[in-house]
Design a protein around this motif. Structure first.
Motif, PDB file in Angstrom:
ATOM      1  N   ALA A  14       0.803  -1.227   0.000  1.00 21.89           N
ATOM      2  CA  ALA A  14       0.000   0.000   0.000  1.00 21.89           C
ATOM      3  C   ALA A  14       0.838   1.280   0.000  1.00 21.89           C
ATOM      4  O   ALA A  14       0.344   2.344  -0.360  1.00 21.89           O
ATOM      5  CB  ALA A  14      -0.931  -0.004   1.210  1.00 21.89           C
ATOM      6  N   PHE A  15       2.094   1.229   0.458  1.00 25.20           N
ATOM      7  CA  PHE A  15       2.970   2.397   0.491  1.00 25.20           C
ATOM      8  C   PHE A  15       2.319   3.569   1.238  1.00 25.20           C
ATOM      9  O   PHE A  15       2.174   4.678   0.709  1.00 25.20           O
ATOM     10  CB  PHE A  15       3.373   2.806  -0.925  1.00 25.20           C
ATOM     11  CG  PHE A  15       3.988   1.687  -1.716  1.00 25.20           C
ATOM     12  CD1 PHE A  15       5.229   1.175  -1.374  1.00 25.20           C
ATOM     13  CD2 PHE A  15       3.307   1.118  -2.785  1.00 25.20           C
ATOM     14  CE1 PHE A  15       5.789   0.123  -2.091  1.00 25.20           C
ATOM     15  CE2 PHE A  15       3.863   0.074  -3.510  1.00 25.20           C
ATOM     16  CZ  PHE A  15       5.101  -0.429  -3.159  1.00 25.20           C
ATOM     17  N   ASP A  16       1.926   3.303   2.462  1.00 20.57           N
ATOM     18  CA  ASP A  16       1.263   4.294   3.313  1.00 20.57           C
ATOM     19  C   ASP A  16       2.071   5.593   3.378  1.00 20.57           C
ATOM     20  O   ASP A  16       3.285   5.581   3.610  1.00 20.57           O
ATOM     21  CB  ASP A  16       1.096   3.712   4.718  1.00 20.57           C
ATOM     22  CG  ASP A  16       0.416   4.674   5.657  1.00 20.57           C
ATOM     23  OD1 ASP A  16      -0.815   4.739   5.647  1.00 20.57           O
ATOM     24  OD2 ASP A  16       1.149   5.362   6.410  1.00 20.57           O
ATOM     25  N   LYS A  17       1.392   6.724   3.191  1.00 18.30           N
ATOM     26  CA  LYS A  17       2.075   8.012   3.106  1.00 18.30           C
ATOM     27  C   LYS A  17       2.683   8.443   4.442  1.00 18.30           C
ATOM     28  O   LYS A  17       3.762   9.061   4.467  1.00 18.30           O
ATOM     29  CB  LYS A  17       1.107   9.076   2.594  1.00 18.30           C
ATOM     30  CG  LYS A  17       0.686   8.846   1.145  1.00 18.30           C
ATOM     31  CD  LYS A  17      -0.250   9.931   0.649  1.00 18.30           C
ATOM     32  CE  LYS A  17      -0.651   9.687  -0.817  1.00 18.30           C
ATOM     33  NZ  LYS A  17      -1.564  10.736  -1.321  1.00 18.30           N
ATOM     34  N   GLU A  18       2.015   8.154   5.543  1.00 21.10           N
ATOM     35  CA  GLU A  18       2.580   8.531   6.843  1.00 21.10           C
ATOM     36  C   GLU A  18       3.849   7.738   7.134  1.00 21.10           C
ATOM     37  O   GLU A  18       4.832   8.285   7.651  1.00 21.10           O
ATOM     38  CB  GLU A  18       1.539   8.295   7.946  1.00 21.10           C
ATOM     39  CG  GLU A  18       0.361   9.254   7.894  1.00 21.10           C
ATOM     40  CD  GLU A  18      -0.577   9.055   9.075  1.00 21.10           C
ATOM     41  OE1 GLU A  18      -0.248   8.231   9.962  1.00 21.10           O
ATOM     42  OE2 GLU A  18      -1.626   9.722   9.104  1.00 21.10           O
TER      43      GLU A  18
END
Length: 486
Positions: free
Chosen positions: A165-169
């Motif tokens: 998912a490559f979470d932005k946080e």
């Protein structure tokens, strides 16, 4: 009234009130003549070690998917490493920053409907771990857990890693770490020396690119996702499974696991460009106000497999790789007290041509003298060769180091998996012993002459330039030019 701690009477025991004496054989006495007069006279049987063979651990679960299973039921733990024969490489400099974050974000960004926070909590609750990496020649993920949780961890890893998912946080946290590392890249002389050694030995290559702080800060989740496309989608997979597992049931489980491993097909990536050498011998210095000069002497070596590797390994052990049995340690440290540590090594690389190395730290004032002693020892060994005792000790030490490679089932499985990935022979560790044992004094002389030639070496030094007058001529390399940007 009886005491509660008194032993209960033995039922049906004849003469239970009498003491029955059992004759005890007297210990055999060691003949006085068999006891050595000195510890030096103690005789030990010849050490014979046969390394485990890959064929005893190897399995094939599907075409192109092989692995090694080393069962150990002593503890309820499982280690599972999966290697994908694929390259993750930037094709342009601006992509180097996001490319370098792919490894971390495949795990930290979570995926498959699982948030990073939920993944961390789940793993922490059962004392398990999932780690990821994506490199120049291969990508991998690793699972460590209790055996009772292994099946569930397989499914969780599949869910997360096939749809990252490559979470932005999480990306912001990763970026901050890269920026900090960049800002501190030259904090120590050892870090400077490492960069200097690469800069003066290797020709520019995309594999050596260095991103800077601004480029790390500018990375977006979309950049990382683009550079990660196709990771864990190789047609060739090698795994290492060890611990509390049953071989037959594990094979069935892994067949199902890989059969349903879903990936998006991507265009085949070009093979990584081999590293090449500048071949510009000389002395190169980075000016640093320190009291201990950090020195690395290097020359191009070979890419394995190569017939020079084994005799060169023996030669290097005698010269400087054998710690206090080596010539450099005895001359430079023990005799002259110029360095706490000095060593030589030969590179062991199946992907690229490696280097030979002589490295040490010494007082800035003694750099010239230390180098003079090194040259003398190299020339002496190249001319006279090793003594019979030195050659025997080198062979014995190198061969007897083999057991340490296989000190656990996990080490055994991983070594065999990596060996297959890079193309080692299945008989590699049997051949190793034979090759080391056949090295001759003349081969040692030839290897020292060929690969430790001072006229072919680059000598990288981090020290105050003003105190190195005796070494001139040398080339000063500004610290801000050490990065590869082309």
């Amino acid at each position: 009234m009886s005491c509660s701690s008194a032993p209960a009477p033995v039922a049906d025991s004849p003469r239970s009130s009498e003491v029955v004496e059992t004759p005890v054989a007297a210990p055999a006495e060691t003949p006085v003549a068999a006891i050595p007069a000195s510890y030096k006279d103690v005789q030990f049987p010849e050490f014979v070690y046969v390394a485990p063979h890959p064929k005893d651990y190897r399995v094939e679960v599907a075409p192109g998917i092989t692995g090694y299973i080393a069962s150990d039921r002593s503890l309820p733990l499982v280690n599972f490493s999966v290697y994908f024969d694929e390259s993750t490489q930037a094709s342009q400099l601006k992509d180097e920053a996001p490319r370098s974050m792919v490894s971390s974000m495949l795990r930290r960004g979570a995926g498959g409907g699982v948030s990073p926070h939920d993944l961390d909590d789940s793993l922490e609750f059962i004392s398990a771990g999932i780690s990821t990496s994506a490199g120049t020649f291969s990508s991998m993920f690793d699972i460590n857990c209790l055996s009772k949780d292994f099946a569930n961890l397989l499914e969780l890893s599949k869910k997360v890693l096939t749809a990252p998912a490559f979470d932005k946080e999480q990306l912001e946290i990763v970026k901050a770490g890269f920026v900090t590392s960049y800002d501190r890249r030259f904090d120590t002389p050892a870090k400077i020396l490492s960069s200097l050694k690469a800069k003066v030995n290797y020709a520019p290559n995309p594999r050596l690119w260095d991103a800077n702080a601004d480029e790390y800060k500018a990375v977006t989740a979309e950049d990382v996702k683009r550079l990660a496309a196709g990771t864990y989608s190789s047609k060739r997979i090698v795994f290492a499974l060890s611990g509390d597992v049953d071989r037959d049931s594990s094979i069935a489980m892994l067949k199902d696991f890989f059969a349903s491993w879903k990936v998006e097909p991507v265009a085949e990536k070009p093979a990584p460009k081999p590293l090449s050498f500048l071949r510009r011998p000389g002395i190169y210095v980075v000016d640093k106000d320190i009291t201990q000069a950090n020195i690395s002497m290097n020359q191009p070596f070979v890419k394995r497999p190569h017939p020079d590797y084994y005799p060169a390994a023996v030669a290097s052990f005698i010269l400087g790789g054998g710690s206090f049995t080596s010539r450099l340690m005895n001359r430079v440290r023990s005799d002259e007290g110029l360095a706490y540590s000095i060593y030589s090594s030969v590179g062991n690389d199946y992907r690229d041509t490696s280097m030979v190395t002589i490295a040490l730290q010494t007082k800035v004032e003694s750099v010239d003298f230390a180098l003079k002693l090194i040259y003398e020892e190299v020339e002496k060994l190249a001319k006279e060769g090793p003594s019979a005792e030195e050659l025997a000790q080198a062979k014995k030490s190198l061969i007897e180091s083999l057991p340490s490679l296989f000190d656990s089932p996990a080490s055994t499985a991983v070594i065999f998996a990596n060996g297959e990935l890079i193309g080692k022979s299945q008989d590699h560790y049997l051949e190793y012993v034979k090759e080391i044992n056949t090295v001759t004094p003349d081969q040692v002389k030839a290897m020292i002459t060929k690969y430790f030639d001072k006229d072919k070496m680059t000598i990288s030094i981090v020290a105050p330039v003003s105190k190195l007058e005796a070494l001139k001529p040398f080339t000063v390399i500004p610290m801000d030019s050490l990065e590869f940007r082309n």
